[in-house]
Design a protein around this motif. Sequence first.
Motif, PDB file in Angstrom:
ATOM      1  N   SER A  34     -17.226 -15.854 -40.927  1.00 53.48           N
ATOM      2  CA  SER A  34     -17.730 -16.123 -39.756  1.00 53.48           C
ATOM      3  C   SER A  34     -18.543 -17.604 -39.955  1.00 53.48           C
ATOM      4  CB  SER A  34     -18.761 -15.105 -39.049  1.00 53.48           C
ATOM      5  OG  SER A  34     -19.473 -15.512 -38.086  1.00 53.48           O
ATOM      6  N   MET A  35     -18.436 -18.405 -39.075  1.00 54.92           N
ATOM      7  CA  MET A  35     -19.180 -19.630 -38.983  1.00 54.92           C
ATOM      8  C   MET A  35     -20.595 -19.568 -38.298  1.00 54.92           C
ATOM      9  SD  MET A  35     -16.966 -21.173 -40.744  1.00 54.92           S
ATOM     10  CE  MET A  35     -17.497 -22.870 -40.691  1.00 54.92           C
ATOM     11  N   GLY A  36     -20.969 -18.338 -37.869  1.00 53.63           N
ATOM     12  CA  GLY A  36     -22.193 -17.982 -37.044  1.00 53.63           C
ATOM     13  C   GLY A  36     -22.287 -18.928 -35.874  1.00 53.63           C
ATOM     14  N   PHE A  37     -23.792 -18.981 -35.615  1.00 52.19           N
ATOM     15  CA  PHE A  37     -23.975 -19.861 -34.232  1.00 52.19           C
ATOM     16  C   PHE A  37     -23.467 -21.414 -34.578  1.00 52.19           C
ATOM     17  CE2 PHE A  37     -26.832 -15.975 -34.175  1.00 52.19           C
ATOM     18  CZ  PHE A  37     -26.630 -15.680 -32.815  1.00 52.19           C
ATOM     19  N   PRO A  38     -23.024 -22.010 -33.468  1.00 50.90           N
ATOM     20  CA  PRO A  38     -22.958 -23.385 -33.456  1.00 50.90           C
ATOM     21  C   PRO A  38     -24.128 -24.024 -34.014  1.00 50.90           C
ATOM     22  CG  PRO A  38     -22.107 -22.343 -31.358  1.00 50.90           C
ATOM     23  CD  PRO A  38     -23.016 -21.559 -31.921  1.00 50.90           C
ATOM     24  N   LEU A  39     -23.794 -25.153 -34.976  1.00 47.69           N
ATOM     25  CA  LEU A  39     -24.917 -26.091 -35.630  1.00 47.69           C
ATOM     26  C   LEU A  39     -25.794 -25.069 -36.772  1.00 47.69           C
ATOM     27  CD1 LEU A  39     -26.024 -28.205 -32.693  1.00 47.69           C
ATOM     28  CD2 LEU A  39     -24.209 -28.665 -34.508  1.00 47.69           C
ATOM     29  N   LEU A  40     -26.368 -24.016 -36.271  1.00 52.69           N
ATOM     30  CA  LEU A  40     -27.205 -23.288 -36.932  1.00 52.69           C
ATOM     31  C   LEU A  40     -26.316 -22.438 -38.191  1.00 52.69           C
ATOM     32  CD1 LEU A  40     -30.079 -22.503 -37.531  1.00 52.69           C
ATOM     33  CD2 LEU A  40     -29.688 -20.635 -35.896  1.00 52.69           C
ATOM     34  N   GLY A  41     -25.148 -22.191 -37.793  1.00 52.87           N
ATOM     35  CA  GLY A  41     -24.355 -21.340 -38.458  1.00 52.87           C
ATOM     36  C   GLY A  41     -25.161 -19.858 -38.912  1.00 52.87           C
ATOM     37  N   GLU A  42     -25.041 -19.598 -40.325  1.00 54.59           N
ATOM     38  CA  GLU A  42     -25.649 -18.270 -40.762  1.00 54.59           C
ATOM     39  C   GLU A  42     -26.811 -18.488 -41.516  1.00 54.59           C
ATOM     40  OE1 GLU A  42     -22.431 -14.881 -40.685  1.00 54.59           O
ATOM     41  OE2 GLU A  42     -22.150 -16.303 -42.248  1.00 54.59           O
ATOM     42  N   THR A  43     -27.489 -19.846 -41.481  1.00 53.58           N
ATOM     43  CA  THR A  43     -28.668 -20.238 -41.984  1.00 53.58           C
ATOM     44  C   THR A  43     -29.825 -19.351 -42.092  1.00 53.58           C
ATOM     45  OG1 THR A  43     -28.124 -22.527 -41.446  1.00 53.58           O
ATOM     46  CG2 THR A  43     -30.251 -22.316 -42.287  1.00 53.58           C
ATOM     47  N   LEU A  44     -29.958 -18.554 -40.961  1.00 54.80           N
ATOM     48  CA  LEU A  44     -31.356 -17.809 -41.281  1.00 54.80           C
ATOM     49  C   LEU A  44     -31.138 -16.664 -41.871  1.00 54.80           C
ATOM     50  CD1 LEU A  44     -32.275 -17.686 -37.116  1.00 54.80           C
ATOM     51  CD2 LEU A  44     -33.357 -19.071 -39.078  1.00 54.80           C
ATOM     52  N   GLN A  45     -29.873 -16.052 -41.707  1.00 52.94           N
ATOM     53  CA  GLN A  45     -29.454 -14.723 -42.652  1.00 52.94           C
ATOM     54  C   GLN A  45     -29.487 -15.153 -44.017  1.00 52.94           C
ATOM     55  OE1 GLN A  45     -27.882 -15.934 -39.803  1.00 52.94           O
ATOM     56  NE2 GLN A  45     -26.646 -14.586 -38.953  1.00 52.94           N
ATOM     57  N   PHE A  46     -28.958 -16.218 -44.783  1.00 52.21           N
ATOM     58  CA  PHE A  46     -28.926 -16.825 -45.833  1.00 52.21           C
ATOM     59  C   PHE A  46     -30.340 -17.014 -46.396  1.00 52.21           C
ATOM     60  CE2 PHE A  46     -29.119 -20.192 -49.053  1.00 52.21           C
ATOM     61  CZ  PHE A  46     -28.068 -19.687 -49.955  1.00 52.21           C
ATOM     62  N   PHE A  47     -31.348 -17.315 -45.643  1.00 51.87           N
ATOM     63  CA  PHE A  47     -32.668 -17.461 -46.036  1.00 51.87           C
ATOM     64  C   PHE A  47     -33.473 -16.361 -45.990  1.00 51.87           C
ATOM     65  CE2 PHE A  47     -31.498 -21.972 -45.734  1.00 51.87           C
ATOM     66  CZ  PHE A  47     -31.993 -22.637 -47.062  1.00 51.87           C
ATOM     67  N   ALA A  48     -33.026 -15.302 -45.414  1.00 48.92           N
ATOM     68  CA  ALA A  48     -33.809 -14.077 -45.372  1.00 48.92           C
ATOM     69  C   ALA A  48     -34.348 -13.506 -46.668  1.00 48.92           C
ATOM     70  CB  ALA A  48     -33.086 -12.971 -44.425  1.00 48.92           C
ATOM     71  N   PRO A  49     -35.504 -13.111 -47.002  1.00 47.95           N
ATOM     72  CA  PRO A  49     -36.015 -12.682 -47.913  1.00 47.95           C
ATOM     73  C   PRO A  49     -35.639 -11.211 -48.374  1.00 47.95           C
ATOM     74  CG  PRO A  49     -37.858 -12.660 -46.327  1.00 47.95           C
ATOM     75  CD  PRO A  49     -36.815 -13.328 -45.946  1.00 47.95           C
ATOM     76  N   ASN A  50     -35.497 -10.865 -49.590  1.00 48.72           N
ATOM     77  CA  ASN A  50     -35.134  -9.334 -49.817  1.00 48.72           C
ATOM     78  C   ASN A  50     -35.651  -9.206 -51.323  1.00 48.72           C
ATOM     79  OD1 ASN A  50     -32.955  -9.074 -52.390  1.00 48.72           O
ATOM     80  ND2 ASN A  50     -32.650 -11.197 -51.219  1.00 48.72           N
ATOM     81  N   THR A  51     -35.989  -7.990 -51.516  1.00 52.98           N
ATOM     82  CA  THR A  51     -36.857  -7.329 -52.840  1.00 52.98           C
ATOM     83  C   THR A  51     -35.806  -6.636 -53.563  1.00 52.98           C
ATOM     84  OG1 THR A  51     -37.428  -5.039 -51.278  1.00 52.98           O
ATOM     85  CG2 THR A  51     -38.898  -7.112 -51.573  1.00 52.98           C
ATOM     86  N   SER A  52     -34.421  -6.481 -53.301  1.00 54.30           N
ATOM     87  CA  SER A  52     -33.780  -6.007 -54.272  1.00 54.30           C
ATOM     88  C   SER A  52     -33.168  -7.105 -55.448  1.00 54.30           C
ATOM     89  CB  SER A  52     -32.202  -5.882 -53.412  1.00 54.30           C
ATOM     90  OG  SER A  52     -31.124  -5.351 -54.173  1.00 54.30           O
ATOM     91  N   SER A  53     -32.830  -6.219 -56.415  1.00 55.08           N
ATOM     92  CA  SER A  53     -32.384  -6.919 -57.872  1.00 55.08           C
ATOM     93  C   SER A  53     -31.099  -6.981 -57.546  1.00 55.08           C
ATOM     94  CB  SER A  53     -32.995  -6.297 -58.991  1.00 55.08           C
ATOM     95  OG  SER A  53     -34.324  -6.072 -58.962  1.00 55.08           O
ATOM     96  N   ASP A  54     -30.392  -6.401 -56.754  1.00 57.29           N
ATOM     97  CA  ASP A  54     -28.895  -6.479 -56.821  1.00 57.29           C
ATOM     98  C   ASP A  54     -28.555  -7.851 -56.036  1.00 57.29           C
ATOM     99  OD1 ASP A  54     -26.301  -5.708 -56.682  1.00 57.29           O
ATOM    100  OD2 ASP A  54     -26.588  -3.666 -55.650  1.00 57.29           O
TER     101      ASP A  54
END
Length: 469
Positions: A34-54
């Motif tokens: 998926s190319m995500g939202f126009p211009l923004l793409g999936e940038t927000l999801q990519f930078f979302a923090p997570n505490t998993s070691s996986d």
Amino acid sequence: MWLLLIGAIVVVSFTHWLYRWRNPKCNGKLPPGSMGFPLLGETLQFFAPNTSSDIPPFVRNRMDRYGPIFRTSLVGRPLIVSTDPDLNYYIFQEEGQLFQSWYPDTFTEIFGRQNVGSLHGFMYKYLKNMVLHLFGPESLRKMIPEVEAVANQRLRQWSSQNSVELKDNTASMIFHLTAKKLISYDSENSSENLRENFVAFIQGLISFPLNVPGTAYNKCLQGRKRAMRMLKNMLQERRANPRKQQIDFFDFVLEELEKDGTLLTEEIALDLMFVLLFASFETTSLAITAAIKFLLNNPHVLEELMAEHEGILKRRENAHSGLTWEEYKSMTFTFQFINETARLANIVPGIFRKALRDIQFKGYTIPAGWAVMVCPPAVHLNPEKYVDPLAFNPWRWEKSELKGASKHFMAFGGGMRFCVGTDFTKVQMAVFLHCLVTKYRFKAIKGGNIVRTPGLQFPDGFDVQIMEK
């Protein structure tokens, strides 16, 4: 009537643009995604923090949905993400032919447009050979006593305190050593604090690229600006008062700058010094912090590590002599431990390249000009290669002769851009661990939770108490 016509044209144009965004042109079959939202793409999801070691959820969810090769868009740029070992290996092997090093414009803005990671061909090889002057085997051999002295000094200081925040203190220790080797910088005798500028830089390095006052990204750029100003002032002072002998790497760089017909420019030299200062202390301090966390969580590993280093002391004729190069090279289990730390810590979440022409691979087409991200965590946590991949198990490296990168291990990069500072990092880690486990006991006091955003962080602090044996 005209308003309706204009409105219809706008709607049709927007619909067509939206369709083209979601379905990019390709001379073949694009990987799913998926190319995500126009211009923004999936940038927000990519930078979302997570505490998993996986594997990061952004990558894991798309692997489950689309497979090991998928498409997305980050900060307006179409991107192919590869978790496929064969494609990753192919990308590294075809560096300079089908692919070239590439990073998002925001990273280039941060590290400088003439930084070593953005240069190609002969210029990259020229700079790489310059760096090997600093991190080559002979230089590292001579560096062992100095690294040991700094480690012993800091551990003594820390043992006199109730607790220390490990990440910040190891970063300070390594920055002190690295800055001295690179530019003869001494924080105690300097009117400006160079490391503070790097701290501001690092805090915004992996952040959403919004350059507005008050944001982490803006603070990152300001930290770089101040650090570069200090480095430029140092360069001008050295040029005005050249030394007769080479004392540090800056002297070597200055000699190169003054040569007739040199390829080196002042801008490239300053960007090189900036990147070396950052890379040689920030990544190593994160690795050491992760290593101590793994030791505390795995007492049987600590026991084996102590046995190896106490054995080194027992074999010495003079128990009080310093660590030698031969002793360092004999640390078999230590190197297994460092490999396993690098595999699980996954300090580098992504390695970026750009396709130079349309490339066919496993039935998919990677269009010319598209970015490609190799994802080391997905490779390092692959259960088909690593049994119980989330378990910390240095013994899994027992029969491995791995000295560089492979299809299944790329903690230090791969191909012609394999990190030239890898051995320097290993020296610092091994010597620090030797000093720590032979002379001190340690325990966690607070924190140690890992958060990836998508880089490795210890946001709540990791406080440890260090006690003499």
